[in-house]
Design an enzyme around this catalytic site. Structure first.
Site, PDB file in Angstrom:
ATOM      1  N   GLY A  48       0.774  -1.237   0.000  1.00 17.41           N
ATOM      2  CA  GLY A  48       0.000   0.000   0.000  1.00 17.41           C
ATOM      3  C   GLY A  48       0.804   1.284   0.000  1.00 17.41           C
ATOM      4  O   GLY A  48       0.345   2.302  -0.503  1.00 17.41           O
ATOM      5  N   GLU A 102       4.672   3.918   6.307  1.00 17.19           N
ATOM      6  CA  GLU A 102       3.406   3.195   6.180  1.00 17.19           C
ATOM      7  C   GLU A 102       2.374   4.080   5.488  1.00 17.19           C
ATOM      8  O   GLU A 102       2.387   5.298   5.667  1.00 17.19           O
ATOM      9  CB  GLU A 102       2.872   2.805   7.566  1.00 17.19           C
ATOM     10  CG  GLU A 102       3.190   1.380   7.987  1.00 17.19           C
ATOM     11  CD  GLU A 102       2.404   0.312   7.229  1.00 17.19           C
ATOM     12  OE1 GLU A 102       1.829   0.598   6.166  1.00 17.19           O
ATOM     13  OE2 GLU A 102       2.373  -0.827   7.721  1.00 17.19           O
ATOM     14  N   LYS A 134      -5.695   5.794  12.108  1.00 21.26           N
ATOM     15  CA  LYS A 134      -7.048   5.657  12.670  1.00 21.26           C
ATOM     16  C   LYS A 134      -6.935   5.501  14.187  1.00 21.26           C
ATOM     17  O   LYS A 134      -6.797   4.372  14.689  1.00 21.26           O
ATOM     18  CB  LYS A 134      -7.726   4.412  12.091  1.00 21.26           C
ATOM     19  CG  LYS A 134      -8.029   4.477  10.604  1.00 21.26           C
ATOM     20  CD  LYS A 134      -8.698   3.165  10.173  1.00 21.26           C
ATOM     21  CE  LYS A 134      -9.068   3.157   8.718  1.00 21.26           C
ATOM     22  NZ  LYS A 134      -9.540   1.828   8.281  1.00 21.26           N
ATOM     23  N   VAL A 156     -10.859   3.058   3.699  1.00 20.19           N
ATOM     24  CA  VAL A 156     -10.508   4.012   2.636  1.00 20.19           C
ATOM     25  C   VAL A 156      -9.763   3.310   1.499  1.00 20.19           C
ATOM     26  O   VAL A 156      -9.131   2.272   1.708  1.00 20.19           O
ATOM     27  CB  VAL A 156      -9.639   5.173   3.192  1.00 20.19           C
ATOM     28  CG1 VAL A 156     -10.428   6.055   4.135  1.00 20.19           C
ATOM     29  CG2 VAL A 156      -8.383   4.653   3.877  1.00 20.19           C
ATOM     30  N   ASP A 162      -5.862  -0.228  -1.394  1.00 21.93           N
ATOM     31  CA  ASP A 162      -6.702  -1.044  -2.276  1.00 21.93           C
ATOM     32  C   ASP A 162      -7.966  -1.558  -1.600  1.00 21.93           C
ATOM     33  O   ASP A 162      -8.064  -1.619  -0.375  1.00 21.93           O
ATOM     34  CB  ASP A 162      -5.919  -2.262  -2.758  1.00 21.93           C
ATOM     35  CG  ASP A 162      -5.765  -3.308  -1.648  1.00 21.93           C
ATOM     36  OD1 ASP A 162      -5.265  -2.943  -0.550  1.00 21.93           O
ATOM     37  OD2 ASP A 162      -6.165  -4.461  -1.848  1.00 21.93           O
ATOM     38  N   ARG A 168      -6.015   1.210  -6.211  1.00 24.05           N
ATOM     39  CA  ARG A 168      -4.761   1.845  -5.782  1.00 24.05           C
ATOM     40  C   ARG A 168      -4.393   3.023  -6.674  1.00 24.05           C
ATOM     41  O   ARG A 168      -3.705   3.935  -6.247  1.00 24.05           O
ATOM     42  CB  ARG A 168      -3.592   0.839  -5.851  1.00 24.05           C
ATOM     43  CG  ARG A 168      -3.709  -0.321  -4.883  1.00 24.05           C
ATOM     44  CD  ARG A 168      -2.372  -1.066  -4.844  1.00 24.05           C
ATOM     45  NE  ARG A 168      -2.488  -2.420  -4.314  1.00 24.05           N
ATOM     46  CZ  ARG A 168      -2.438  -2.732  -3.025  1.00 24.05           C
ATOM     47  NH1 ARG A 168      -2.320  -1.794  -2.125  1.00 24.05           N
ATOM     48  NH2 ARG A 168      -2.539  -3.987  -2.644  1.00 24.05           N
TER      49      ARG A 168
HETATM   50  P1  5GP Z   1      -3.047  -2.724  10.961  1.00 21.25           P
HETATM   51  O1  5GP Z   1      -2.127  -3.895  11.110  1.00 21.25           O
HETATM   52  O2  5GP Z   1      -2.470  -1.432  11.482  1.00 21.25           O
HETATM   53  O3  5GP Z   1      -4.415  -2.991  11.514  1.00 21.25           O
HETATM   54  O4  5GP Z   1      -3.339  -2.553   9.424  1.00 21.25           O
HETATM   55  C1  5GP Z   1      -2.338  -2.221   8.569  1.00 21.25           C
HETATM   56  C2  5GP Z   1      -2.670  -2.588   7.153  1.00 21.25           C
HETATM   57  O5  5GP Z   1      -4.060  -2.887   6.946  1.00 21.25           O
HETATM   58  C3  5GP Z   1      -2.390  -1.403   6.277  1.00 21.25           C
HETATM   59  O6  5GP Z   1      -1.020  -1.347   5.893  1.00 21.25           O
HETATM   60  C4  5GP Z   1      -3.324  -1.632   5.138  1.00 21.25           C
HETATM   61  O7  5GP Z   1      -2.734  -2.508   4.220  1.00 21.25           O
HETATM   62  C5  5GP Z   1      -4.529  -2.307   5.756  1.00 21.25           C
HETATM   63  N1  5GP Z   1      -5.590  -1.333   6.067  1.00 21.25           N
HETATM   64  C6  5GP Z   1      -5.993  -0.880   7.277  1.00 21.25           C
HETATM   65  N2  5GP Z   1      -7.002  -0.010   7.168  1.00 21.25           N
HETATM   66  C7  5GP Z   1      -7.257   0.111   5.842  1.00 21.25           C
HETATM   67  C8  5GP Z   1      -8.192   0.891   5.073  1.00 21.25           C
HETATM   68  O8  5GP Z   1      -9.016   1.674   5.573  1.00 21.25           O
HETATM   69  N3  5GP Z   1      -8.136   0.741   3.721  1.00 21.25           N
HETATM   70  C9  5GP Z   1      -7.255  -0.086   3.103  1.00 21.25           C
HETATM   71  N4  5GP Z   1      -7.293  -0.139   1.771  1.00 21.25           N
HETATM   72  N5  5GP Z   1      -6.364  -0.832   3.797  1.00 21.25           N
HETATM   73  C10 5GP Z   1      -6.359  -0.724   5.138  1.00 21.25           C
END
Ligand code: 5GP
Length: 176
Positions: A48, A102, A134, A156, A162, A168
């Site tokens: 991402g 990130e 978030k 989002v 994506d 993307r």
């Molecule tokens: P975490 O491990 O912090 O919960 O999530 C990290 C990964 O989840 C991000 O790098 C991303 O790939 C995915 N992710 C989390 N929230 C979103 C979102 O709202 N939209 C998208 N497209 N990916 C997300």
């Protein structure tokens, strides 16, 4: 209102390209101010973050390197189930100043695993920069050094992010 259709879902306009670029310019200036003599190695977390990483890196003026990594998990042979693996890191990071790039930090679990891996390699320092954050979803306990934009706990897409692999290639960020 501007909308974006990705597969079966219709997203609405949320953060326009101009606002993203203004945010990135400020983040790059902050990094230059804080780390100019640190010879940092940026590690962008795929997939991402590739667009954000490119735009951020173009705005940075200090001498710096960038490399791209990915966290993957596979089923191990032991009883513990899934094993996490850090893929793509070729540089020696011992004694180096690392900046993780990130696209979005949600729960923080992905980065917690990455930080665990990096800690074992004894870098001099590790900083974290994320375009989106978030706060209502965050469950981890690491400090985020540079945050672009705080957003509500909604999904989002766009600007590298994506939905099932698609979306993307939108310049703006959209939400459900
Ligand atoms: P975490 O491990 O912090 O919960 O999530 C990290 C990964 O989840 C991000 O790098 C991303 O790939 C995915 N992710 C989390 N929230 C979103 C979102 O709202 N939209 C998208 N497209 N990916 C997300």
């Amino acid at each position: 209102m501007d909308t974006l259709k990705v597969l079966d879902k219709t997203f609405v306009s949320f953060i326009p390209h101009l606002k993203i670029q203004e945010t990135i310019a400020k983040m790059a200036a902050d990094l230059d101010r804080d780390m100019f003599d640190d010879d940092p190695l940026f590690l962008a977390v795929l997939n991402g973050s590739f667009i954000f990483a490119a735009d951020l890196f173009k705005q940075i003026k200090m001498p710096a390197r960038i490399s791209f990594v990915k966290m993957a998990s596979y089923m191990g042979t032991g009883s513990s189930g899934k094993v996490d693996q850090l893929i793509g890191l070729q540089e020696v990071i011992t004694g180096k100043n690392i900046v993780i790039i990130e696209d979005i930090i949600d729960t923080g679990l992905t980065l917690t695993k990455l930080l665990d891996h990096l800690d074992g390699m004894r870098p001099a320092s590790v900083k974290i920069v994320t375009l989106l954050y978030k706060p209502d979803a965050f469950k981890a306990n690491f400090k985020i050094d540079y945050i672009g934009i705080e957003i509500p706990n909604n999904f989002v897409v766009g600007y590298g992010l994506d939905y099932n692999g698609y979306g993307r290639n939108s310049k703006d960020i959209y939400t459900l």
